[in-house]
Write an enzyme that holds these catalytic residues in place. Structure first.
Site, PDB file in Angstrom:
ATOM      1  CG  HIS A 179      -1.710   1.275   1.346  1.00 32.46           C
ATOM      2  ND1 HIS A 179      -2.874   1.453   0.636  1.00 32.46           N
ATOM      3  CD2 HIS A 179      -1.506   2.429   2.021  1.00 32.46           C
ATOM      4  CE1 HIS A 179      -3.369   2.650   0.890  1.00 32.46           C
ATOM      5  NE2 HIS A 179      -2.552   3.273   1.727  1.00 32.46           N
ATOM      6  CG  ASP A 237     -11.847   3.558   6.289  1.00 29.63           C
ATOM      7  OD1 ASP A 237     -11.294   4.392   7.032  1.00 29.63           O
ATOM      8  OD2 ASP A 237     -11.654   3.501   5.071  1.00 29.63           O
ATOM      9  NE  ARG A 251      -9.766  10.467   9.448  1.00 28.05           N
ATOM     10  CZ  ARG A 251      -8.974   9.645   8.742  1.00 28.05           C
ATOM     11  NH1 ARG A 251      -9.427   8.469   8.347  1.00 28.05           N
ATOM     12  NH2 ARG A 251      -7.749   9.992   8.443  1.00 28.05           N
ATOM     13  CB  SER A 307      -8.404   4.905   7.623  1.00 30.97           C
ATOM     14  OG  SER A 307      -8.785   5.006   6.290  1.00 30.97           O
ATOM     15  CE  LYS A 360      -9.157   2.149   3.568  1.00 33.05           C
ATOM     16  NZ  LYS A 360      -9.229   3.529   3.136  1.00 33.05           N
TER      17      LYS A 360
HETATM   18  N1  URA Z   1      -5.847   6.727   3.036  1.00 38.44           N
HETATM   19  C1  URA Z   1      -6.796   6.029   3.688  1.00 38.44           C
HETATM   20  O1  URA Z   1      -7.215   4.983   3.224  1.00 38.44           O
HETATM   21  N2  URA Z   1      -7.247   6.506   4.851  1.00 38.44           N
HETATM   22  C2  URA Z   1      -6.817   7.646   5.392  1.00 38.44           C
HETATM   23  O2  URA Z   1      -7.267   8.007   6.459  1.00 38.44           O
HETATM   24  C3  URA Z   1      -5.835   8.374   4.705  1.00 38.44           C
HETATM   25  C4  URA Z   1      -5.355   7.896   3.521  1.00 38.44           C
END
Ligand code: URA
Length: 422
Positions: free
Chosen positions: A84, A163, A170, A185, A189
Site C-alpha cells: 500500500h 471506514d 474526517r 483506516s 481495508k
Molecule cells: N488513506 C486512507 O485509506 N485513509 C486515510 O485516512 C488516509 C489515507
C-alpha cells in the site's frame, strides 16, 4: 453496561483510554446510524488532539474490519502479499510490482481506489488500458488469484464500511491528519482484504500526504504495529516524494512507463523502488528470490499480459494520445530542482486527476519530464512536455510547472528509500 456517546467523547477529551468494548460499541453504533455525525466528528477531533494508545488503535482497526466483510485466501494454496502506498506524484509502482511478485508464485490481492486531487489512483491508471475492468466479484478475485496470481480491482462497498463513513466525515471536519485514524483506516481495508504480508510505502515530501519525516515515521510505526498485532507480516519503507517518481505522470503515461520497467528498462528510481518493494514482499511471503531476474527474463511482463487480459484489457492495444501538447523550455541554465506537488498539480489540472469524487479523468493527460531532479539543463532546452485533450488547460498547467521548477546551483538528489522499518 449501558454506554453513552457523550461519556465516551468526554473520556477521550479528558485524555483517558477507551476500552475494546467502548470502541466496538462506538464503531458499531456509528455505522448503524445510532451515533450521529456530530458526535463522531467530536470524537475524531478528540482523537486528533489527544492521540490513542497502541491498544486503542488495534481495537479501532478490528472494529472497522468487523463492520464489513473480510476476504480469506487461505485455501488458495499460495502465500499472499500486497503493498500500500500513501500516494504520490508519478507513483505507478503497483503496475510493474504486482505482476513481478506474482511471477514468483506469490498471490497479490490488491483492492484499490480511484485518485482524488493531485495524486493519481491506481485504478485510473489501469483504466487507461482499453477494455480493462475494475469491478470484480469476490469469486472473480479468488479465481484470478488462483489462475493468474495477481488482481488489482476496485474495493467493494462491503469492505470496512465504517471506514468509508468515518473517512468522509474526517474529510469535512479537519480530522484527516490524525495518525491513529489514518493508520486504522488504511490497515482495516488491507487486513479485511485478506493479505498475510504487507509492505507499506509511506511517502514523504511536498507531493505526499506526510510532508515531514518525523510525522511519516510516526505513521509508518503505527501501521507496522497494527500489522504485527493482527498477524500480518508488515514492513514499511519511507520513500522520497519531494520530486516526482519517474519521468511520466498521468494515467496512460504511467502505464507506458510501467511497461518500460517490465521490459527491463525505465527510470532508475522507479526500477529501484519496484525491485526493493518486491524483494520485501517476497521475503515476508517466505520466498527467497532476486526480483531483478524476472524483470530481465520477461516473466514479469508475461504475467502483466495475463493479468491485464484476465480483466478484459488488451495489453497490445494502443493507448490514448492527447489532442494537445506543449513544451516547457528552460529560460536559464543550471541544475534542475523540480517539486513533486507542483508537477502533480499540473498533471491534475491537465485532466489526469479529478476534483470531485465520481468525476471522469482523461487517460492521455499528464506531464512527461525530459529532465529530472538534479539534472543539468541548458538555456532553451526542453524541461518537460504537457499533454491534455482540453487546450485551455495548458496555460494553468504551465504556471504550475513554472512554480515547481528552479534552475540554480548543483543539488543532491535524495535517495528514493529514506528508511526501512520492520
Ligand atoms: N488513506 C486512507 O485509506 N485513509 C486515510 O485516512 C488516509 C489515507
Amino acid at each position: 453496561m449501558a454506554l453513552s456517546a457523550v461519556e465516551l467523547i468526554v473520556k477521550k477529551r479528558d485524555k483517558h483510554e477507551l476500552s475494546k468494548q467502548e470502541i466496538d460499541w462506538l464503531i458499531e453504533n456509528y455505522t448503524s446510524g445510532q451515533i450521529t455525525d456530530e458526535q463522531m466528528s467530536s470524537m475524531a477531533m478528540a482523537i486528533l488532539l489527544n492521540g490513542m494508545s497502541r491498544d486503542e488503535v488495534r481495537f479501532l482497526t478490528q472494529a472497522m474490519i468487523a463492520s464489513g466483510e473480510t476476504m480469506n485466501f487461505s485455501s488458495l494454496g499460495k502465500p499472499t502479499a500486497d503493498k500500500h502506498s500513501t500516494g504520490g506524484v508519478g507513483d505507478k509502482i503497483t503496475l510493474p510490482l504486482a505482476p513481478l511478485v506474482a511471477s514468483y508464485g506469490v498471490a497479490v490481492p490488491q483492492l484499490s481506489g480511484r485518485g482524488l486531487g493531485h495524486t493519481g489512483g491506481t485504478l485510473d491508471k489501469f483504466e487507461a488500458i482499453p477494455g480493462w475492468q475494475a469491478n470484480l466479484t469476490n469469486q472473480d478475485i479468488f479465481d484470478q488469484l488462483k489462475t493468474v496470481g495477481a488482481v488489482v480491482c476496485a474495493a467493494g462497498d462491503g469492505l470496512a464500511p465504517a471506514d468509508k463513513k468515518l473517512y468522509a466525515l474526517r474529510d469535512v471536519t479537519g480530522t484527516v491528519e490524525a495518525i491513529p485514524l489514518i493508520a486504522s483506516s488504511i490497515m482495516s481495508k488491507k487486513i479485511a482484504e485478506g493479505t498475510k504480508a504487507l509492505v507499506l510505502d509511506v511517502k514523504v515530501g511536498s507531493g505526499a500526504f506526510m510532508k515531514d519525516l518525523e510525522q511519516a515515521e510516526k505513521l509508518a510505526n503505527t501501521l507496522v504495529e497494527i500489522g504485527r498485532d493482527s498477524s500480518v507480516a508488515t514492513s514499511a519503507f519511507l520513500t522520497d516524494m519531494s520530486t516526482p517518481l519517474g519521468k511520466k505522470i498521468g494515467n496512460a503515461l504511467e502505464v507506458e512507463e510501467s511497461l518500460e520497467v517490465l521490459a527491463g528498462a525505465g527510470p532508475a528510481d522507479v526500477v529501484e523502488l519496484t525491485i526493493e518493494i518486491a524483494r520485501e514482499m517476497l521475503k515476508l511471503a517466505g520466498v527467497d528470490a532476486d526480483p531483478q531476474e524476472n524483470l530481465n527474463n520477461g516473466k514479469a511482463m508475461d504475467k502483466w499480459n495475463e493479468m491485464v487480459s484476465a480483466q478484459g484489457g488488451d495489453p497490445l492495444a494502443k493507448m490514448a494520445v492527447a489532442k494537445h501538447s506543449e513544451t516547457v523550455i528552460a529560460e536559464s541554465e543550471g541544475y534542475l530542482n523540480i517539486d513533486a506537488l507542483g508537477v502533480g498539480m499540473a498533471s491534475w489540472r491537465l485532466g489526469a486527476g479529478r476534483e470531485k469524487q465520481g468525476a471522469s479523468v482523461q487517460d492521455a493527460a499528464g506531464v512527461v519530464l525530459n529532465k529530472t531532479q538534479g539534472d543539468w539543463v541548458g538555456k532553451g532546452e526542453v524541461i518537460c512536455e504537457l499533454f491534455t485533450d482540453t487546450e485551455q488547460k495548458l496555460e494553468g498547467a504551465k504556471m504550475d510547472i513554472a512554480k515547481a521548477v528552479e534552475i540554480g546551483g548543483q543539488i543532491k538528489r535524495k535517495p528514493i528509500i529514506l528508511k526501512e522499518m520492520r
